[in-house]
Design a protein around this motif. Structure first.
Motif, PDB file in Angstrom:
ATOM      1  N   ILE A 128      36.526  40.635  45.790  1.00 45.16           N
ATOM      2  CA  ILE A 128      36.763  39.215  46.065  1.00 45.16           C
ATOM      3  C   ILE A 128      36.112  38.832  47.392  1.00 45.16           C
ATOM      4  O   ILE A 128      35.447  37.808  47.507  1.00 45.16           O
ATOM      5  CB  ILE A 128      38.267  38.902  46.123  1.00 45.16           C
ATOM      6  N   MET A 186      49.973  41.822  30.913  1.00 41.92           N
ATOM      7  CA  MET A 186      50.874  41.013  30.063  1.00 41.92           C
ATOM      8  C   MET A 186      50.127  40.610  28.787  1.00 41.92           C
ATOM      9  O   MET A 186      49.003  40.120  28.857  1.00 41.92           O
ATOM     10  CB  MET A 186      51.279  39.754  30.832  1.00 41.92           C
ATOM     11  N   ALA A 222      48.884  27.751  31.714  1.00 43.06           N
ATOM     12  CA  ALA A 222      48.222  27.997  30.428  1.00 43.06           C
ATOM     13  C   ALA A 222      47.393  29.268  30.481  1.00 43.06           C
ATOM     14  O   ALA A 222      47.456  30.105  29.583  1.00 43.06           O
ATOM     15  CB  ALA A 222      47.346  26.799  30.063  1.00 43.06           C
ATOM     16  N   PHE A 223      46.622  29.436  31.575  1.00 45.40           N
ATOM     17  CA  PHE A 223      45.766  30.623  31.663  1.00 45.40           C
ATOM     18  C   PHE A 223      46.587  31.906  31.781  1.00 45.40           C
ATOM     19  O   PHE A 223      46.184  32.950  31.283  1.00 45.40           O
ATOM     20  CB  PHE A 223      44.822  30.519  32.865  1.00 45.40           C
ATOM     21  N   SER A 224      47.741  31.821  32.457  1.00 46.35           N
ATOM     22  CA  SER A 224      48.500  33.055  32.673  1.00 46.35           C
ATOM     23  C   SER A 224      49.352  33.428  31.471  1.00 46.35           C
ATOM     24  O   SER A 224      49.757  34.566  31.331  1.00 46.35           O
ATOM     25  CB  SER A 224      49.376  32.922  33.919  1.00 46.35           C
ATOM     26  N   ARG A 225      49.671  32.469  30.572  1.00 46.20           N
ATOM     27  CA  ARG A 225      50.603  32.752  29.486  1.00 46.20           C
ATOM     28  C   ARG A 225      49.975  32.808  28.102  1.00 46.20           C
ATOM     29  O   ARG A 225      50.465  33.486  27.224  1.00 46.20           O
ATOM     30  CB  ARG A 225      51.700  31.672  29.455  1.00 46.20           C
ATOM     31  N   MET A 250      51.373  33.576  39.029  1.00 48.06           N
ATOM     32  CA  MET A 250      52.159  33.384  37.801  1.00 48.06           C
ATOM     33  C   MET A 250      52.145  34.632  36.935  1.00 48.06           C
ATOM     34  O   MET A 250      53.092  34.900  36.204  1.00 48.06           O
ATOM     35  CB  MET A 250      51.595  32.205  37.007  1.00 48.06           C
ATOM     36  N   ARG A 251      51.051  35.382  37.008  1.00 46.58           N
ATOM     37  CA  ARG A 251      50.966  36.607  36.222  1.00 46.58           C
ATOM     38  C   ARG A 251      52.077  37.575  36.570  1.00 46.58           C
ATOM     39  O   ARG A 251      52.490  38.390  35.758  1.00 46.58           O
ATOM     40  CB  ARG A 251      49.616  37.272  36.475  1.00 46.58           C
ATOM     41  N   LYS A 286      49.288  38.197  26.029  1.00 51.21           N
ATOM     42  CA  LYS A 286      49.437  36.751  25.903  1.00 51.21           C
ATOM     43  C   LYS A 286      49.421  36.388  24.426  1.00 51.21           C
ATOM     44  O   LYS A 286      48.764  37.032  23.623  1.00 51.21           O
ATOM     45  CB  LYS A 286      48.270  36.060  26.595  1.00 51.21           C
ATOM     46  N   SER A 287      50.166  35.339  24.081  1.00 49.43           N
ATOM     47  CA  SER A 287      50.156  34.907  22.689  1.00 49.43           C
ATOM     48  C   SER A 287      49.062  33.872  22.489  1.00 49.43           C
ATOM     49  O   SER A 287      48.675  33.153  23.413  1.00 49.43           O
ATOM     50  CB  SER A 287      51.514  34.327  22.304  1.00 49.43           C
ATOM     51  N   ALA A 309      46.462  21.675  38.955  1.00 49.03           N
ATOM     52  CA  ALA A 309      46.227  23.111  38.789  1.00 49.03           C
ATOM     53  C   ALA A 309      47.447  23.830  38.223  1.00 49.03           C
ATOM     54  O   ALA A 309      47.311  24.824  37.518  1.00 49.03           O
ATOM     55  CB  ALA A 309      45.819  23.739  40.121  1.00 49.03           C
ATOM     56  N   VAL A 313      43.710  26.933  40.886  1.00 47.29           N
ATOM     57  CA  VAL A 313      44.011  27.520  39.577  1.00 47.29           C
ATOM     58  C   VAL A 313      43.967  29.040  39.677  1.00 47.29           C
ATOM     59  O   VAL A 313      44.851  29.746  39.199  1.00 47.29           O
ATOM     60  CB  VAL A 313      43.003  27.030  38.507  1.00 47.29           C
ATOM     61  N   TRP A 314      42.956  29.532  40.373  1.00 45.61           N
ATOM     62  CA  TRP A 314      42.775  30.980  40.504  1.00 45.61           C
ATOM     63  C   TRP A 314      43.962  31.614  41.222  1.00 45.61           C
ATOM     64  O   TRP A 314      44.543  32.604  40.772  1.00 45.61           O
ATOM     65  CB  TRP A 314      41.467  31.244  41.245  1.00 45.61           C
ATOM     66  N   LEU A 365      47.557  21.643  28.454  1.00 47.39           N
ATOM     67  CA  LEU A 365      47.914  21.934  29.834  1.00 47.39           C
ATOM     68  C   LEU A 365      46.673  21.986  30.727  1.00 47.39           C
ATOM     69  O   LEU A 365      46.733  21.726  31.917  1.00 47.39           O
ATOM     70  CB  LEU A 365      48.662  23.269  29.915  1.00 47.39           C
ATOM     71  N   VAL A 366      45.555  22.357  30.103  1.00 47.25           N
ATOM     72  CA  VAL A 366      44.331  22.502  30.880  1.00 47.25           C
ATOM     73  C   VAL A 366      43.600  21.169  30.993  1.00 47.25           C
ATOM     74  O   VAL A 366      42.753  20.979  31.860  1.00 47.25           O
ATOM     75  CB  VAL A 366      43.424  23.565  30.230  1.00 47.25           C
ATOM     76  N   VAL A 421      55.137  36.852  37.189  1.00 52.10           N
ATOM     77  CA  VAL A 421      56.460  36.448  36.700  1.00 52.10           C
ATOM     78  C   VAL A 421      56.591  36.900  35.244  1.00 52.10           C
ATOM     79  O   VAL A 421      55.767  36.527  34.413  1.00 52.10           O
ATOM     80  CB  VAL A 421      56.616  34.913  36.782  1.00 52.10           C
ATOM     81  N   ARG A 443      46.431  38.637  44.010  1.00 51.58           N
ATOM     82  CA  ARG A 443      46.009  39.713  43.128  1.00 51.58           C
ATOM     83  C   ARG A 443      46.297  41.093  43.679  1.00 51.58           C
ATOM     84  O   ARG A 443      45.574  42.029  43.386  1.00 51.58           O
ATOM     85  CB  ARG A 443      44.521  39.567  42.847  1.00 51.58           C
ATOM     86  N   LEU A 456      44.432  36.182  46.957  1.00 50.25           N
ATOM     87  CA  LEU A 456      44.545  35.284  45.814  1.00 50.25           C
ATOM     88  C   LEU A 456      45.626  35.766  44.843  1.00 50.25           C
ATOM     89  O   LEU A 456      45.491  35.657  43.641  1.00 50.25           O
ATOM     90  CB  LEU A 456      43.208  35.146  45.078  1.00 50.25           C
ATOM     91  N   LEU A 503      41.815  40.165  53.684  1.00 53.00           N
ATOM     92  CA  LEU A 503      41.834  40.608  52.290  1.00 53.00           C
ATOM     93  C   LEU A 503      42.096  42.110  52.205  1.00 53.00           C
ATOM     94  O   LEU A 503      42.936  42.563  51.434  1.00 53.00           O
ATOM     95  CB  LEU A 503      40.501  40.274  51.619  1.00 53.00           C
ATOM     96  N   ALA A 560      47.746  25.170  24.341  1.00 52.02           N
ATOM     97  CA  ALA A 560      47.606  25.355  25.786  1.00 52.02           C
ATOM     98  C   ALA A 560      46.488  24.474  26.340  1.00 52.02           C
ATOM     99  O   ALA A 560      46.462  24.169  27.531  1.00 52.02           O
ATOM    100  CB  ALA A 560      47.333  26.814  26.103  1.00 52.02           C
ATOM    101  N   PRO A 563      49.843  23.157  35.739  1.00 49.94           N
ATOM    102  CA  PRO A 563      49.899  23.383  34.290  1.00 49.94           C
ATOM    103  C   PRO A 563      48.741  24.234  33.792  1.00 49.94           C
ATOM    104  O   PRO A 563      48.923  25.101  32.922  1.00 49.94           O
ATOM    105  CB  PRO A 563      49.843  21.978  33.686  1.00 49.94           C
ATOM    106  N   ALA A 564      47.549  24.021  34.363  1.00 50.93           N
ATOM    107  CA  ALA A 564      46.387  24.779  33.899  1.00 50.93           C
ATOM    108  C   ALA A 564      46.580  26.268  34.181  1.00 50.93           C
ATOM    109  O   ALA A 564      46.327  27.119  33.320  1.00 50.93           O
ATOM    110  CB  ALA A 564      45.123  24.268  34.572  1.00 50.93           C
ATOM    111  N   GLU A 578      47.269  31.235  39.179  1.00 46.75           N
ATOM    112  CA  GLU A 578      47.270  32.121  38.014  1.00 46.75           C
ATOM    113  C   GLU A 578      47.644  33.536  38.444  1.00 46.75           C
ATOM    114  O   GLU A 578      48.427  34.214  37.769  1.00 46.75           O
ATOM    115  CB  GLU A 578      45.890  32.103  37.348  1.00 46.75           C
ATOM    116  N   VAL A 592      42.929  19.252  34.423  1.00 49.59           N
ATOM    117  CA  VAL A 592      41.911  19.922  35.242  1.00 49.59           C
ATOM    118  C   VAL A 592      40.529  19.642  34.680  1.00 49.59           C
ATOM    119  O   VAL A 592      39.582  19.330  35.397  1.00 49.59           O
ATOM    120  CB  VAL A 592      42.166  21.445  35.272  1.00 49.59           C
TER     121      VAL A 592
END
Lengths: 290, 267
Positions: free
Chosen positions: A211, A1, B88-91, B155-156, A3-4, B82, B148-149, A12-13, B158, B266, B264, A170, A9, B84-85, B152, A16
């Motif tokens: 992972i 994707m 932010a990371f995904s968008r 969310m990726r 990203k812009s 986590a 967050v991980w 939003l972070v 979507v 992924r 996760l 996993l 942003a 909103p964060a 994210e 955290v």
């Protein structure tokens, strides 16, 4: 994707950031602060420079603990990763049995660390444990509290018991994402079982395997509670891994300076290895995406 | 692909997983006399006395209550910050995003042993020592990065067009996020919550260091009572069995997402 670019942003972070700053940065600064000072009690501190770091780097006690730690982590990874892949390949694909396997396999992961220790402590005891009793009955002289090799084997089997499921789950998730058409194509080509694994399954599992290796590396390198409950770091110092040694130093003996310097070096080692894994992982991510 | 012998492999592996747990359950149903004097594969003298001891003594059962309180608090805090964060990371791309993301992950890599003593001093100095919130905040150290991980990753998946359509339809950001976006990643939130619950529930070192009486977790109660009362095996085993229950319940609820969650998000 794609990203812009949007610097708002950051808002939003922010939550955290504040939370992690409170729970990670402040304590870390305390550690750094201790690592360069010396104290004779009464809250009086003296500048000690890099003395503690030199002491840590040259300390034989820490070298020995580091050696044991590296050996332990290497053995754990060498057993759990292949075994986890093997189990994942043999899991039922869907339906009732798949759900049942998933739930049963996730069980050990949700047991508090000290209870894992307690389970194996009881299980391995020569007087009341099934494992200890069985081995003794078979004529094997087994006692994890007095023999260092038995202690090592117990701790390793315990960790395999505890965490192999994570690797397996996993890999299972990775295998689930392979379309059935790939297998059919392989069948038409009359590919051998090994070829299917090597050229279809393994490449698809690459991401999740990284992972798994990353998580297993980090967690086994930080292991504390389970061996502490089972062996208490003994017999002698034979199962004293880095975290056990560190807690002994910081809370047992209250040697704040050396413990802090030790902590920082310890953290940096984990960070370095994890950074390598992470870089490889993100690069793979980029390759996979067109 | 059907593999010969795969059922056998699974049976052997599951037996390996279950036998130690069976032994714990077995011991929890025996009297101490039976445990120490004779060696029996199943309880001949079945008793629930060990469980009764735990469920009637506040020193024991408050341990479970304390653990559950801080675990739930931690899960709520972790997911709330986590979400909103992760969005932010995904968008978006923003100044220092990659560094920030890795820095967050490093906290998951920090050995709790390194943080035990500074945490003790930090929370003592702000007067939070021996409270549930102290443990909940301390566990955020490793749970927030993980949440967050995972989020994210989900969310990726979507498509971004959904966001844009919602904005064109006149949704404000908070309303869009709660009304449209969160239901879309509900399974991701469930999985992230599961992981937060799990890692907070199993952790002992920090929770033990940060508590003494009022917020003492069950794990610490177990280690302390063992040394105090001179190894009451039956009660110890029963306490261990009772710690398995919350985890078992949680797995049951997320069983359909568990495989994806372990990757996760992924895969």
């Amino acid at each position: 994707m794609d990203k812009s670019w949007n610097n708002r942003a950051w808002f939003l972070v922010l939550p955290v950031l504040l939370l992690v700053a409170f729970s990670a940065v402040i304590p870390l600064m305390t550690v750094v602060n201790y690592s360069v000072q010396d104290t004779f009690g009464n809250n009086e501190f003296f500048w000690a420079g890099l003395e503690w770091f030199e002491e840590t780097i040259t300390s034989e006690r820490i070298h020995a603990a580091l050696g044991r730690q590296v050996l332990f982590t290497a053995i754990i990874l060498a057993i759990e990763v292949p075994l986890g892949i093997f189990v994942a390949l043999n899991m039922p694909k869907k339906g009732f049995w798949a759900s049942l396997c998933l739930i049963l396999m996730a069980m050990p992961l949700l047991i508090p660390f000290n209870v894992v220790g307690t389970i194996w402590q009881i299980f391995g005891r020569v007087d009341i444990g099934l494992l200890g009793r069985t081995l003794t009955a078979m004529g094997i002289d087994y006692n994890y509290t007095s023999d260092w090799l038995d202690a090592w084997v117990t701790v390793i089997v315990m960790d395999v018991w505890h965490w192999t499921s994570l690797v397996a789950l996993l890999c299972y998730a990775g295998l689930q994402s392979i379309p059935e058409a790939y297998y059919q194509a392989a069948k038409i080509d009359q590919a051998s079982r090994w070829a299917v694994f090597r050229y279809i399954e393994l490449p698809k599992m690459r991401g999740v395997l990284l992972i798994a290796v990353l998580l297993r590396f980090m967690d086994s390198f930080m292991i504390y509670t389970e061996p502490f409950v089972v062996t208490g770091g003994g017999p002698g110092n034979s199962t004293t891994f880095l975290s056990i040694d560190l807690v002994k130093m910081a809370i047992g003996q209250f040697d704040l300076g050396p413990a802090a310097a030790f902590s920082i070096i310890y953290f940096l080692v984990i960070l370095l290895v994890s950074w390598v894994f992470y870089t490889v992982m993100t690069n793979l991510d980029r390759e996979d995406r067109p | 692909m059907k593999r010969p012998g795969s059922a056998l492999v699974m049976v052997l592996y599951l037996l390996f997983l279950l036998i130690p747990i069976y032994w714990l359950v077995n011991m929890s149903l025996k009297t101490n006399a039976e445990i120490t004097r004779s060696f029996t594969l199943w309880p001949h003298d079945l008793t629930f006395q060990n469980y009764r001891t735990i469920l009637t003594d506040p020193a024991w059962y408050m341990g479970y209550v304390n653990s559950l309180i801080y675990v739930v608090m931690n899960t709520a805090i972790s997911i709330t910050v986590a979400l909103p964060a992760a969005y932010a990371f995904s968008r978006y791309r923003f100044l220092g995003d990659k560094h920030l993301f890795f820095w967050l992950l490093t906290n998951r890599m920090a050995p709790p042993a390194v943080f035990a003593l500074p945490f003790f001093q930090l929370y003592s100095s702000v007067g939070l020592f021996d409270t549930h919130i102290a443990v909940a905040l301390a566990h955020c150290l490793f749970n927030v990065p993980l949440a967050v991980w995972i989020l994210e990753g989900f969310m990726r998946g979507v498509p971004k067009e959904i966001d844009e359509t919602a904005y064109i339809d006149g949704y404000s950001f908070p309303r869009f996020f709660v009304k449209i976006f969160m239901p879309l990643i509900a399974s991701g939130i469930g999985v992230a919550a599961f992981f937060c619950f799990m890692f907070s529930w199993v952790e002992l070192l920090l929770s033990r260091t940060l508590t003494s009486v009022n917020a003492k977790p069950i794990a610490a109660t177990m280690t302390r009572t063992v040394s105090a009362s001179g190894l009451d095996w039956g009660v110890l085993a029963a306490a261990g069995v009772l710690t398995l229950i919350p985890g078992g319940l949680v797995i049951w609820f997320v069983r359909n997402y568990i495989a994806k969650g372990f990757a996760l998000g992924r895969v």
